[in-house]
Enzyme design. Sequence first.
Site, mmCIF file in Angstrom:
data_model
loop_
_atom_site.group_PDB
_atom_site.id
_atom_site.type_symbol
_atom_site.label_atom_id
_atom_site.label_comp_id
_atom_site.label_asym_id
_atom_site.label_seq_id
_atom_site.Cartn_x
_atom_site.Cartn_y
_atom_site.Cartn_z
ATOM 1 C CB SER A 106 23.113 16.441 -8.959
ATOM 2 O OG SER A 106 24.627 16.012 -9.758
ATOM 3 C CE LYS A 107 24.864 20.405 -2.454
ATOM 4 N NZ LYS A 107 24.944 19.714 -1.198
ATOM 5 N NE ARG A 108 28.316 13.990 -8.741
ATOM 6 C CZ ARG A 108 27.552 12.799 -9.165
ATOM 7 N NH1 ARG A 108 27.921 12.320 -10.353
ATOM 8 N NH2 ARG A 108 26.876 12.369 -8.485
#
Length: 484
Positions: free
Chosen positions: A254-256
């Site tokens: 994910s973006k994280r």
Amino acid sequence: MKIRTRYAPSPTGKMHVGNLRSALYEFLIAKHDGGDFMLRIEDTDQERFVEGATEIIYRTMAKTGLVHDEGPDKDGGYGPYVQSERMKTGIYMKYAKELIEKKEAYYCFCDKERLEALKSEVKDGEVITKYDKHCLSLSPEEIEKNLNEGKPFVIRQNIPEEGTTTFHDELYGDITVDNAELDDMILIKSDGYPTYNFANVIDDHTMNITHVVRGNEYLSSSPKYVRLYDAFGWSVPTYIHLPLITDENHKKLSKRSGHASFEDLEDQGFLTEAIINYVALLGWSPEDNNEIFSLDELIEKFDYRRISKSPAVFDIVKLRWMNGEYIKAMDDDKFFAMAEKYIDEAIKGKNLDKKKLSAMVKTRIEVFPDIPELIDFFAELPEYDTAMYEHKKMKTTKESSLALLKEILPVLEACNDYSNDNLYKLLVDFATAHEYKNGYVLWPVRTATSGKQMTPAGATEIMELLGKEESISRIKKGIELLEK
Ligand code: GLU
């Protein structure tokens, strides 16, 4: 039959690694067989549309070499290639009405309140609405009346409550689900736009798509698509649902995780070729154990039957390694052109031989942003701990280093040829004359001139670049620190 594949992104942001992999595999499947690869923009979800996202898609595809044969900018006779434009031709409504006639779909006029009441929680807070077919029993007169009054409606797929539906995926095999589990999904929304689920089927069929590659989040909806194909009497394309991509902790990428999109990776200094090469291996492996492939080699080797079902771990360490391999294989001039700005950043305007620095770092970095840290000591001697003078293997201690630096200082002062070759000969001759091991001399000199535990070059290469004056000054500084 000519293979036709499509990459069908929704313009909702950056180009996620998962999207890039779908695009790449679709491209490879087509090109491996001399087929056509098409770009279709799926922008029917107006709420998720992000300004500029379409431009990112074009830019990324051009940059990565995933050149489409047909698309919004290249008409191949199947256009329009943007779903919002296709909608204006009336195509989705036409097919939805055909389904209504076949009793495979129906108008639904239920309002928000009624639908809210149907919501139920399944698990982990996930809420689903299984529609109860309320509007299926409306009489033709009631429907007519509602439509004439302009009452808002959607069109839903009519899925029987009994029986099963079987669908085939190339990786997952035959999947059979009970129809009772399938919701009467919306085909046409109240704003007149088709849903992704419906437009996708209509477009894949009318654009003659033979192979559909996408993430396995679509696997559970696929039985519904198959029912649509069957209802129309169309043949179902070959479906290939790709395994999930996870981060190092086996969580969905994910973006994280900071490297979830092509743009993130570019920003971190990865080369396009390395990214593509690495992404190709997220779920696919060739027959031999080779791992480095150009796009042309991938086209030649790619066989979708070798895609694995198990989740693919995005291993940034591995990608860094791969990027390093691409850098090593790069032409020196090309490397210098790309490395120069990082070298400039490191040497802060000091007069140093940039070509030499470039050659020095080329085999030692994995990404370009590694450069400054590797060579910034040339610009300025860092503060360092004198414990670095101690080296077991070289048999050096702080005391021996101090004595050595004092001994070598006049030799270096007397020398006027600061070429690497001459300096090396000078130090080695000095070691031989004093019956020292080479390392016993070179280690303290390297430590004093770099202030670093690890350097991309040996003591004499460093001094050649620093020049006489700076080298002497650093040796003196070392003596001063060791004397404290
Ligand atoms: N528009 C969908 C997406 O971006 C495409 C899925 C598919 O390839 O069918 O996820």
